[in-house]
Design a protein around this motif. Structure first.
Motif, PDB file in Angstrom:
ATOM      1  N   ALA A 164       0.835  -1.206   0.000  1.00  0.00           N
ATOM      2  CA  ALA A 164       0.000   0.000   0.000  1.00  0.00           C
ATOM      3  C   ALA A 164       0.868   1.253   0.000  1.00  0.00           C
ATOM      4  O   ALA A 164       0.564   2.243  -0.683  1.00  0.00           O
ATOM      5  CB  ALA A 164      -0.933  -0.008   1.208  1.00  0.00           C
ATOM      6  N   SER A 165       1.972   1.233   0.746  1.00  0.00           N
ATOM      7  CA  SER A 165       2.885   2.373   0.765  1.00  0.00           C
ATOM      8  C   SER A 165       3.523   2.580  -0.604  1.00  0.00           C
ATOM      9  O   SER A 165       3.650   3.727  -1.068  1.00  0.00           O
ATOM     10  CB  SER A 165       3.969   2.141   1.827  1.00  0.00           C
ATOM     11  OG  SER A 165       4.894   3.206   1.840  1.00  0.00           O
ATOM     12  N   ALA A 166       3.890   1.482  -1.274  1.00  0.00           N
ATOM     13  CA  ALA A 166       4.490   1.595  -2.612  1.00  0.00           C
ATOM     14  C   ALA A 166       3.483   2.147  -3.618  1.00  0.00           C
ATOM     15  O   ALA A 166       3.839   2.950  -4.493  1.00  0.00           O
ATOM     16  CB  ALA A 166       5.000   0.231  -3.058  1.00  0.00           C
ATOM     17  N   LEU A 167       2.232   1.726  -3.497  1.00  0.00           N
ATOM     18  CA  LEU A 167       1.190   2.240  -4.396  1.00  0.00           C
ATOM     19  C   LEU A 167       0.993   3.739  -4.184  1.00  0.00           C
ATOM     20  O   LEU A 167       0.837   4.506  -5.146  1.00  0.00           O
ATOM     21  CB  LEU A 167      -0.121   1.490  -4.156  1.00  0.00           C
ATOM     22  CG  LEU A 167      -0.147   0.023  -4.598  1.00  0.00           C
ATOM     23  CD1 LEU A 167      -1.364  -0.685  -4.014  1.00  0.00           C
ATOM     24  CD2 LEU A 167      -0.152  -0.087  -6.117  1.00  0.00           C
ATOM     25  N   ARG A 168       1.001   4.169  -2.934  1.00  0.00           N
ATOM     26  CA  ARG A 168       0.850   5.594  -2.645  1.00  0.00           C
ATOM     27  C   ARG A 168       2.040   6.384  -3.187  1.00  0.00           C
ATOM     28  O   ARG A 168       1.880   7.519  -3.653  1.00  0.00           O
ATOM     29  CB  ARG A 168       0.695   5.805  -1.142  1.00  0.00           C
ATOM     30  CG  ARG A 168      -0.670   5.409  -0.587  1.00  0.00           C
ATOM     31  CD  ARG A 168      -0.810   5.854   0.855  1.00  0.00           C
ATOM     32  NE  ARG A 168      -2.152   5.685   1.345  1.00  0.00           N
ATOM     33  CZ  ARG A 168      -2.540   4.719   2.196  1.00  0.00           C
ATOM     34  NH1 ARG A 168      -1.652   3.847   2.633  1.00  0.00           N
ATOM     35  NH2 ARG A 168      -3.798   4.648   2.602  1.00  0.00           N
ATOM     36  N   ASP A 169       3.225   5.789  -3.122  1.00  0.00           N
ATOM     37  CA  ASP A 169       4.399   6.473  -3.669  1.00  0.00           C
ATOM     38  C   ASP A 169       4.265   6.704  -5.166  1.00  0.00           C
ATOM     39  O   ASP A 169       4.839   7.664  -5.704  1.00  0.00           O
ATOM     40  CB  ASP A 169       5.662   5.646  -3.397  1.00  0.00           C
ATOM     41  CG  ASP A 169       6.069   5.666  -1.930  1.00  0.00           C
ATOM     42  OD1 ASP A 169       5.592   6.561  -1.198  1.00  0.00           O
ATOM     43  OD2 ASP A 169       6.849   4.784  -1.517  1.00  0.00           O
ATOM     44  N   ARG A 170       3.499   5.856  -5.850  1.00  0.00           N
ATOM     45  CA  ARG A 170       3.270   6.018  -7.284  1.00  0.00           C
ATOM     46  C   ARG A 170       2.104   6.975  -7.557  1.00  0.00           C
ATOM     47  O   ARG A 170       1.754   7.209  -8.719  1.00  0.00           O
ATOM     48  CB  ARG A 170       2.976   4.668  -7.944  1.00  0.00           C
ATOM     49  CG  ARG A 170       4.021   3.586  -7.749  1.00  0.00           C
ATOM     50  CD  ARG A 170       5.395   4.005  -8.219  1.00  0.00           C
ATOM     51  NE  ARG A 170       5.382   4.487  -9.599  1.00  0.00           N
ATOM     52  CZ  ARG A 170       6.360   5.153 -10.157  1.00  0.00           C
ATOM     53  NH1 ARG A 170       7.435   5.445  -9.459  1.00  0.00           N
ATOM     54  NH2 ARG A 170       6.283   5.561 -11.414  1.00  0.00           N
ATOM     55  N   GLY A 171       1.467   7.490  -6.481  1.00  0.00           N
ATOM     56  CA  GLY A 171       0.397   8.468  -6.645  1.00  0.00           C
ATOM     57  C   GLY A 171      -0.999   7.932  -6.432  1.00  0.00           C
ATOM     58  O   GLY A 171      -1.976   8.679  -6.525  1.00  0.00           O
ATOM     59  N   ALA A 172      -1.149   6.631  -6.137  1.00  0.00           N
ATOM     60  CA  ALA A 172      -2.476   6.026  -5.975  1.00  0.00           C
ATOM     61  C   ALA A 172      -3.086   6.380  -4.621  1.00  0.00           C
ATOM     62  O   ALA A 172      -2.385   6.680  -3.653  1.00  0.00           O
ATOM     63  CB  ALA A 172      -2.392   4.518  -6.129  1.00  0.00           C
ATOM     64  N   PHE A 173      -4.410   6.327  -4.567  1.00  0.00           N
ATOM     65  CA  PHE A 173      -5.152   6.355  -3.312  1.00  0.00           C
ATOM     66  C   PHE A 173      -5.581   4.922  -2.989  1.00  0.00           C
ATOM     67  O   PHE A 173      -5.771   4.108  -3.890  1.00  0.00           O
ATOM     68  CB  PHE A 173      -6.394   7.246  -3.411  1.00  0.00           C
ATOM     69  CG  PHE A 173      -6.082   8.695  -3.654  1.00  0.00           C
ATOM     70  CD1 PHE A 173      -5.714   9.524  -2.600  1.00  0.00           C
ATOM     71  CD2 PHE A 173      -6.156   9.239  -4.918  1.00  0.00           C
ATOM     72  CE1 PHE A 173      -5.423  10.859  -2.813  1.00  0.00           C
ATOM     73  CE2 PHE A 173      -5.869  10.569  -5.157  1.00  0.00           C
ATOM     74  CZ  PHE A 173      -5.504  11.387  -4.096  1.00  0.00           C
ATOM     75  N   ILE A 174      -5.756   4.648  -1.706  1.00  0.00           N
ATOM     76  CA  ILE A 174      -6.163   3.318  -1.263  1.00  0.00           C
ATOM     77  C   ILE A 174      -7.564   3.411  -0.653  1.00  0.00           C
ATOM     78  O   ILE A 174      -7.847   4.318   0.136  1.00  0.00           O
ATOM     79  CB  ILE A 174      -5.188   2.739  -0.225  1.00  0.00           C
ATOM     80  CG1 ILE A 174      -3.766   2.682  -0.806  1.00  0.00           C
ATOM     81  CG2 ILE A 174      -5.633   1.346   0.211  1.00  0.00           C
ATOM     82  CD1 ILE A 174      -3.617   1.790  -2.014  1.00  0.00           C
ATOM     83  N   ALA A 175      -8.420   2.473  -1.032  1.00  0.00           N
ATOM     84  CA  ALA A 175      -9.776   2.410  -0.465  1.00  0.00           C
ATOM     85  C   ALA A 175      -9.995   1.034   0.141  1.00  0.00           C
ATOM     86  O   ALA A 175      -9.460   0.034  -0.342  1.00  0.00           O
ATOM     87  CB  ALA A 175     -10.824   2.670  -1.545  1.00  0.00           C
ATOM     88  N   MET A 176     -10.760   1.000   1.214  1.00  0.00           N
ATOM     89  CA  MET A 176     -11.220  -0.265   1.784  1.00  0.00           C
ATOM     90  C   MET A 176     -12.628  -0.484   1.297  1.00  0.00           C
ATOM     91  O   MET A 176     -13.519   0.349   1.536  1.00  0.00           O
ATOM     92  CB  MET A 176     -11.191  -0.207   3.313  1.00  0.00           C
ATOM     93  CG  MET A 176      -9.790  -0.234   3.899  1.00  0.00           C
ATOM     94  SD  MET A 176      -9.107  -1.898   3.977  1.00  0.00           S
ATOM     95  CE  MET A 176     -10.080  -2.601   5.280  1.00  0.00           C
ATOM     96  N   ASP A 177     -12.865  -1.592   0.619  1.00  0.00           N
ATOM     97  CA  ASP A 177     -14.158  -1.866   0.000  1.00  0.00           C
ATOM     98  C   ASP A 177     -15.047  -2.662   0.945  1.00  0.00           C
ATOM     99  O   ASP A 177     -14.558  -3.443   1.768  1.00  0.00           O
ATOM    100  CB  ASP A 177     -13.918  -2.648  -1.290  1.00  0.00           C
ATOM    101  CG  ASP A 177     -15.128  -2.621  -2.216  1.00  0.00           C
ATOM    102  OD1 ASP A 177     -16.011  -1.774  -1.996  1.00  0.00           O
ATOM    103  OD2 ASP A 177     -15.190  -3.442  -3.133  1.00  0.00           O
ATOM    104  N   ASP A 178     -16.365  -2.449   0.821  1.00  0.00           N
ATOM    105  CA  ASP A 178     -17.365  -3.255   1.529  1.00  0.00           C
ATOM    106  C   ASP A 178     -17.187  -3.250   3.039  1.00  0.00           C
ATOM    107  O   ASP A 178     -17.380  -4.271   3.702  1.00  0.00           O
ATOM    108  CB  ASP A 178     -17.359  -4.699   1.027  1.00  0.00           C
ATOM    109  CG  ASP A 178     -17.672  -4.804  -0.448  1.00  0.00           C
ATOM    110  OD1 ASP A 178     -18.397  -3.928  -0.949  1.00  0.00           O
ATOM    111  OD2 ASP A 178     -17.191  -5.737  -1.110  1.00  0.00           O
ATOM    112  N   VAL A 179     -16.798  -2.112   3.616  1.00  0.00           N
ATOM    113  CA  VAL A 179     -16.654  -2.031   5.064  1.00  0.00           C
ATOM    114  C   VAL A 179     -18.032  -2.190   5.711  1.00  0.00           C
ATOM    115  O   VAL A 179     -18.995  -1.549   5.317  1.00  0.00           O
ATOM    116  CB  VAL A 179     -16.009  -0.695   5.472  1.00  0.00           C
ATOM    117  CG1 VAL A 179     -16.067  -0.499   6.986  1.00  0.00           C
ATOM    118  CG2 VAL A 179     -14.578  -0.639   4.978  1.00  0.00           C
TER     119      VAL A 179
END
Length: 425
Positions: A164-179
């Motif tokens: 998740a940290s690597a994805l954010r470093d590439r500019g992505a946002f992270i979402a948690m689905d179906d909480v």
């Protein structure tokens, strides 16, 4: 994790398609093939799956904030995408499908309307698979939201925090689905610290008539806001659900009421947009202290006449004079102000003269001003400040003032307490 799944799958079957087990014939074979996707056929077609896009709407401004990319398999229209991905995961082919979806989403992201993001579901345990990682590791992921599908136990997904940290470093946002269903909980939210939290449809359906769902939505919203995350309510299909979500301050919504999946970037229906703005304005007014304000008369105290300009457009004393004008038809005793704000010669409140005593008694009383508030301040914030006053003045009225400190009216604490009670139910 994926290798273990692949080993289990290969131990049970060598087939990557929908070939039926030996011994089935006729209707039994047709039934089997109708219930099991033909993965070999899907994987042989580079156009599978296709992406459709469903709007994600700002529930305060009534505009589209983003879209979710949804995979659709034209070769298997009767099979849900979840079933096809589950079958591919069992047989060890999910990573190939996941890579195709992610690559297609990146291509679609480049065609996005301005000021919008694109969300796409990913299976967390596949993110470090070579075919999937090859798509995102060196890519520009800005304006892309990767929804971690909660159907997979995130506790069993090793290295997810680092990914998740690597994805954010590439500019992505992270979402948690179906909480709200399955595995996800506050511990997972604290671990991943998502930028978006998607409320499961099970929490949204009939939320307007379910106090437990309202409380859970508020809980998730408060927790997400502490993590600087945004909540997205999924599956909004009824007007009453929409009204409750707006009243609860849920920032984003998605569902058939707001827009169905389509092949292009659809626009929000003007009627729906107008309704959202109306609901938002009504909610904001109800949540602000101005909605509880009552009119008062204003007079200068012992300091003499008002030193302000007589043609001041915001002069509260001129407004009071207009209200008492018999030509306005507002002389009814029920509409007459029951309090007077006493101001200095610079129009600053210095005291209150109330027509009734504490508890509604008949004796008038004069009290000093102890708390001022702006009209747009939230009811909850004003109540919090009021309760920090000295015990003797804790339940005195709150004076509502302009940005220049001139009085507009007052709010009695009993009305404030009733509004807090209404907001909590």
């Amino acid at each position: 994790m994926a290798d273990a799944r692949r080993a289990v799958a290969s131990a049970g079957t060598e087939s990557s398609g929908a070939a039926s087990p030996p011994g089935l014939a006729g209707a039994e074979q047709d039934a089997y093939e109708a219930d099991h996707p033909d993965l070999a056929r899907i994987l042989a077609d580079p156009a599978e799956p296709a992406l459709y896009f469903q709007p994600i709407v700002d529930l305060q401004r009534g505009v589209i904030a983003g879209y979710e990319a949804l995979a659709r398999f034209h070769s298997h229209p009767t099979h849900s995408p979840d079933r096809i991905f589950a079958a591919a995961d069992r047989l060890g082919h999910a990573a190939e499908l996941e890579a195709r979806v992610l690559a297609a989403a990146l291509a679609a992201r480049d065609r996005l309307p301005d000021r919008c993001f694109l969300a796409v579901n990913v299976l967390p345990h596949l993110l470090d698979e070579p075919s999937v990682a090859e798509v995102w590791r060196d890519a520009d992921l800005r304006r892309l939201v990767l929804e971690l599908n909660e159907a997979v136990d995130l506790e069993a997904t090793t290295g997810l925090t680092a990914i998740a940290s690597a994805l954010r470093d590439r500019g992505a946002f992270i979402a948690m689905d179906d909480v709200g269903s399955g595995y996800a909980g506050l511990r997972q939210l604290a671990r991943i610290r998502p930028d978006f939290v998607k409320l499961d449809r099970s929490l949204v359906v009939n939320i307007d008539d379910d106090q437990v769902k309202i409380a859970l939505t508020e809980l998730v919203g408060n927790f997400a806001s502490r993590l600087n995350g945004w909540v997205i309510a999924e599956g909004v299909e009824r007007g009453d659900e929409l009204a409750m979500l707006v009243a609860l301050g849920v920032p984003l919504g998605q569902g058939f009421l707001l827009g169905r999946p389509s092949e292009g970037w659809q626009q929000l229906d003007p009627g729906v947009a107008r309704r959202i703005r109306q609901l938002s304005e009504r909610s904001n007014r109800a949540a602000s202290i101005e909605s509880l304000m009552e009119q008062v008369t204003v007079r200068v105290g012992d300091s003499g006449s008002c030193a302000m300009s007589p043609d001041c457009p915001s002069c509260p004393m001129r407004a009071a004079a207009n209200r008492s004008d018999p030509t306005t038809g507002s002389s009814d005793d029920e509409l007459a102000p029951r309090a007077t704000i006493i101001v200095s010669n610079r129009c600053r409140p210095v005291a209150l003269h109330l027509s009734s005593g504490p508890g509604g008694g008949t004796e008038p009383r004069r009290v000093p001003t102890t708390l001022f508030a702006r009209p747009e301040e939230p009811v909850t914030e004003v109540a919090r400040r009021a309760m920090t006053r000295a015990r003797a003045s804790r339940f005195d009225p709150v004076i509502i003032v302009t940005e220049m400190g001139r009085p507009l009216g007052l709010v009695r604490m009993e009305r404030l307490m009733l509004r807090l009670a209404e907001m909590s139910t």
